[in-house]
Design a protein around this motif. Structure first.
Motif, PDB file in Angstrom:
ATOM      1  N   ALA A 174      41.524  30.426  41.211  1.00 34.03           N
ATOM      2  CA  ALA A 174      41.737  31.978  41.308  1.00 34.03           C
ATOM      3  C   ALA A 174      42.266  32.404  40.041  1.00 34.03           C
ATOM      4  N   ALA A 175      43.385  31.909  39.563  1.00 30.78           N
ATOM      5  CA  ALA A 175      44.016  32.340  38.345  1.00 30.78           C
ATOM      6  C   ALA A 175      43.083  32.266  37.055  1.00 30.78           C
ATOM      7  N   TYR A 176      42.319  31.184  37.008  1.00 32.12           N
ATOM      8  CA  TYR A 176      41.276  30.889  36.130  1.00 32.12           C
ATOM      9  C   TYR A 176      40.138  31.827  36.231  1.00 32.12           C
ATOM     10  N   GLY A 177      39.866  32.253  37.159  1.00 29.66           N
ATOM     11  CA  GLY A 177      38.847  33.120  37.649  1.00 29.66           C
ATOM     12  C   GLY A 177      39.148  34.414  37.143  1.00 29.66           C
ATOM     13  N   ALA A 178      40.396  35.007  37.363  1.00 30.88           N
ATOM     14  CA  ALA A 178      41.010  36.101  36.474  1.00 30.88           C
ATOM     15  C   ALA A 178      40.992  36.002  35.209  1.00 30.88           C
ATOM     16  N   MET A 179      41.022  34.787  34.497  1.00 29.87           N
ATOM     17  CA  MET A 179      41.098  34.486  33.168  1.00 29.87           C
ATOM     18  C   MET A 179      39.748  35.148  32.760  1.00 29.87           C
ATOM     19  N   ALA A 180      38.753  34.531  33.516  1.00 34.27           N
ATOM     20  CA  ALA A 180      37.120  34.594  33.056  1.00 34.27           C
ATOM     21  C   ALA A 180      36.785  36.095  33.144  1.00 34.27           C
ATOM     22  N   ALA A 181      37.309  36.908  33.693  1.00 33.78           N
ATOM     23  CA  ALA A 181      37.223  38.324  33.928  1.00 33.78           C
ATOM     24  C   ALA A 181      37.133  39.009  32.609  1.00 33.78           C
ATOM     25  N   GLY A 182      38.101  38.467  31.624  1.00 36.19           N
ATOM     26  CA  GLY A 182      38.382  38.664  30.472  1.00 36.19           C
ATOM     27  C   GLY A 182      37.089  38.453  29.580  1.00 36.19           C
ATOM     28  N   TYR A 183      36.231  37.426  29.796  1.00 31.63           N
ATOM     29  CA  TYR A 183      35.256  37.156  29.083  1.00 31.63           C
ATOM     30  C   TYR A 183      33.790  37.811  29.578  1.00 31.63           C
ATOM     31  N   ALA A 226      47.021  42.069  48.485  1.00 31.40           N
ATOM     32  CA  ALA A 226      45.990  41.697  47.596  1.00 31.40           C
ATOM     33  C   ALA A 226      45.913  42.682  46.648  1.00 31.40           C
ATOM     34  N   ALA A 227      46.215  43.684  46.513  1.00 34.50           N
ATOM     35  CA  ALA A 227      46.184  44.740  45.600  1.00 34.50           C
ATOM     36  C   ALA A 227      46.870  44.163  44.135  1.00 34.50           C
ATOM     37  N   ALA A 228      47.616  43.142  44.448  1.00 31.58           N
ATOM     38  CA  ALA A 228      48.304  42.636  43.128  1.00 31.58           C
ATOM     39  C   ALA A 228      47.151  41.757  42.333  1.00 31.58           C
ATOM     40  N   ALA A 229      46.493  41.043  43.139  1.00 31.52           N
ATOM     41  CA  ALA A 229      44.972  40.256  42.416  1.00 31.52           C
ATOM     42  C   ALA A 229      43.969  41.300  41.982  1.00 31.52           C
ATOM     43  N   VAL A 230      43.827  42.464  42.759  1.00 28.70           N
ATOM     44  CA  VAL A 230      42.939  43.227  42.116  1.00 28.70           C
ATOM     45  C   VAL A 230      43.268  44.017  40.615  1.00 28.70           C
ATOM     46  N   LEU A 231      44.684  44.298  40.930  1.00 32.28           N
ATOM     47  CA  LEU A 231      45.345  44.806  39.558  1.00 32.28           C
ATOM     48  C   LEU A 231      45.080  43.943  38.482  1.00 32.28           C
ATOM     49  N   LEU A 232      45.398  42.569  38.748  1.00 34.10           N
ATOM     50  CA  LEU A 232      45.371  41.496  37.837  1.00 34.10           C
ATOM     51  C   LEU A 232      44.207  41.340  37.024  1.00 34.10           C
ATOM     52  N   LEU A 233      43.215  41.665  37.885  1.00 34.63           N
ATOM     53  CA  LEU A 233      41.789  41.518  37.491  1.00 34.63           C
ATOM     54  C   LEU A 233      41.348  42.534  36.693  1.00 34.63           C
ATOM     55  N   VAL A 234      41.888  43.909  36.978  1.00 37.12           N
ATOM     56  CA  VAL A 234      41.790  44.761  36.144  1.00 37.12           C
ATOM     57  C   VAL A 234      42.315  44.777  34.490  1.00 37.12           C
ATOM     58  N   MET A 235      43.796  44.272  34.742  1.00 36.75           N
ATOM     59  CA  MET A 235      44.220  44.218  33.520  1.00 36.75           C
ATOM     60  C   MET A 235      43.718  43.147  32.549  1.00 36.75           C
ATOM     61  N   ARG A 236      42.879  42.115  33.195  1.00 39.00           N
ATOM     62  CA  ARG A 236      42.385  41.051  32.462  1.00 39.00           C
ATOM     63  C   ARG A 236      40.914  41.712  32.034  1.00 39.00           C
ATOM     64  N   GLY A 237      40.460  42.374  32.683  1.00 36.91           N
ATOM     65  CA  GLY A 237      39.189  43.257  32.171  1.00 36.91           C
ATOM     66  C   GLY A 237      39.513  43.935  31.082  1.00 36.91           C
ATOM     67  N   ILE A 238      40.482  44.724  30.892  1.00 32.01           N
ATOM     68  CA  ILE A 238      41.103  45.611  29.783  1.00 32.01           C
ATOM     69  C   ILE A 238      41.336  44.721  28.803  1.00 32.01           C
ATOM     70  N   GLN A 239      41.789  43.573  28.909  1.00 33.06           N
ATOM     71  CA  GLN A 239      42.166  42.877  27.778  1.00 33.06           C
ATOM     72  C   GLN A 239      40.812  42.240  27.080  1.00 33.06           C
ATOM     73  N   GLY A 240      39.903  41.863  27.972  1.00 32.07           N
ATOM     74  CA  GLY A 240      38.568  41.433  27.446  1.00 32.07           C
ATOM     75  C   GLY A 240      37.864  42.537  26.503  1.00 32.07           C
ATOM     76  N   ILE A 241      37.997  43.689  27.171  1.00 32.65           N
ATOM     77  CA  ILE A 241      37.157  44.741  26.279  1.00 32.65           C
ATOM     78  C   ILE A 241      38.079  44.830  25.036  1.00 32.65           C
ATOM     79  N   SER A 242      39.253  44.671  25.211  1.00 33.04           N
ATOM     80  CA  SER A 242      39.987  44.982  24.072  1.00 33.04           C
ATOM     81  C   SER A 242      39.844  43.886  22.925  1.00 33.04           C
TER      82      SER A 242
END
Length: 419
Positions: free
Chosen positions: A51-60, A108-124
């Motif tokens: 799941a953590a690596y899945g959040a990492m993939a959100a950046g890609y 569960a909101a923690a996981a959602v917010l982590l995905l959002v942060m990783r998505g913003i990092q990917g955009i950056s």
């Protein structure tokens, strides 16, 4: 002497943002087991890690959006404003991860917010690498564009090394218990401080002048409709270095531990040594590209990859540590040269009106579809074919496509960029 110092300051201000981008990538990868337990708790530790690596993939997955956003800003408003925004987003998202409550506090909101942060990092990330490469190569003298491009690539590798070193150092100093409880947040706080430093440095960064023929109203659409052949050429040129990087420094590292029975420490030491070599090689290769041209060196990289990949992959399957180190360093040498060449090439091949958009789309498309998926593809190929050398054939196929693209690529070394 003063003008030379100013030039070095400009290169540093433009390239140092890539240190943070790859620093974050390394830190997250290093701390993924701890992050998984905080944000994705499970009775199965493997499930948490996945799941953590899945959040990492959100950046890609968010990189294409970053290419469109920052391509439009960079081509319409200017390279410097786009770079300032990309660093502000990266700093904010990195700080956000550092202070984000875990699953125990907000569910569960923690996981959602982590995905959002990783998505913003990917955009950056999508905006930072392409835009900084464009600005620095545009501002460089014609006979030093390759050297400047090499420093951009060196900064990326240096960020990866710094992230790994900081993660390992903090873990050693604090111990496992403190690291799991709160220590994993420290590297992200340091990343936010790096972002502040970059923003302060970039206040004095000189922007490129707007194109003489005006800016495109929709640069991304113009790039895709009028310059799709060039985008395709850049994708083919970046393809082997993107695949080789992830194949050799992600897939192979895991393979050495799981199948070749090397220790994790040995695998990390080999990867670190290879990355150090890439930091050293990148500016040197850029200098050679300025002196002898892009095409001769790119032909060397592609032909050498075609001829040497299979023997080097064989060497990596030997039980001898010396053979494995030798193979990894050879891959790092070729990869460092190839990466440094792609930076000026993707800037020089595209007209100024859509330069950020076209180069960003090509680079992030290649990394998203082929680079980031290389470890998965390698695992699938080995499983399906029962051939441990299937990944080598995949690398050789990408090198052949790059070879064909290089034959069609115009030589731009020393020539003025289109305005």
């Amino acid at each position: 002497m003063l003008s030379q110092r100013l030039e070095h300051r400009q290169v540093y201000a433009g390239a140092v943002g890539n240190v943070l981008e790859w620093y974050d990538f390394a830190v997250y990868g290093f701390l993924a087991p701890l992050i998984g337990k905080v944000f994705f708790p499970s009775d199965d530790p493997v499930a948490s890690l996945l799941a953590a690596y899945g959040a990492m993939a959100a950046g890609y997955f968010s990189r294409p959006l970053g290419s469109v956003l920052f391509g439009h800003l960079g081509d319409r408003i200017g390279r410097k404003p786009a770079l300032m925004l990309s660093m502000m987003l990266m700093g904010a998202a990195t700080l956000g991860i550092a202070v984000l409550p875990g699953h125990a506090e907000i569910g569960a909101a923690a996981a959602v917010l982590l995905l959002v942060m990783r998505g913003i990092q990917g955009i950056s990330v999508a905006g930072e690498y392409g835009t900084s490469a464009v600005l620095l190569v545009e501002r460089a003298p014609a006979d030093r564009r390759g050297l400047v491009g090499g420093w951009v690539m060196a900064a990326c590798n240096l960020g990866f090394l710094t992230g790994s070193a900081v993660g390992a150092l903090v873990s050693t100093l604090l111990g496992e218990a403190a690291m799991a409880a709160w220590g994993w947040r420290i590297p992200f706080f340091l990343g936010a401080l790096i972002a502040v430093h970059v923003l302060l440095m970039r206040r004095s960064l000189e922007d490129s002048p707007l194109p003489r023929d005006g800016t495109a109203s929709l640069p991304v659409l113009e790039a895709l409709s009028h310059h799709y052949r060039t985008i395709g050429m850049i994708v083919c040129l970046v393809l082997p270095v993107a695949v080789t990087f992830y194949m050799c420094f992600v897939y192979a590292s895991s393979y050495l531990v799981e199948r070749m029975h090397f220790s994790t420490a040995q695998a990390l030491d080999i990867t670190t040594l290879a990355l150090v070599l890439q930091v050293v090689v990148a500016p040197w290769a850029g200098h050679l590209a300025d002196r002898y041209g892009r095409r001769p060196l790119m032909l060397f990289v592609t032909i050498a990859s075609l001829l040497a990949t299979w023997p080097l992959w064989w060497a990596m399957h030997q039980p001898s540590l010396a053979w494995v180190v030798f193979a990894q360093l050879c891959f790092a040498l070729l990869n460092g040269i190839g990466w440094s060449l792609t930076v000026p090439i993707m800037v020089e091949l595209v007209p100024a009106r859509v330069r950020v958009s076209a180069s960003g789309i090509a680079f992030n498309l290649c990394l998203g579809l082929f680079g980031g998926t290389a470890p998965w593809v390698a695992t699938w190929l080995v499983t399906r074919t029962a051939d441990d050398f299937a990944p080598a054939w995949y690398i050789m196929a990408t090198a052949f496509l790059a070879f064909l693209a290089t034959l069609r690529m115009p030589e731009m070394a020393g020539r003025p960029l289109s305005r």
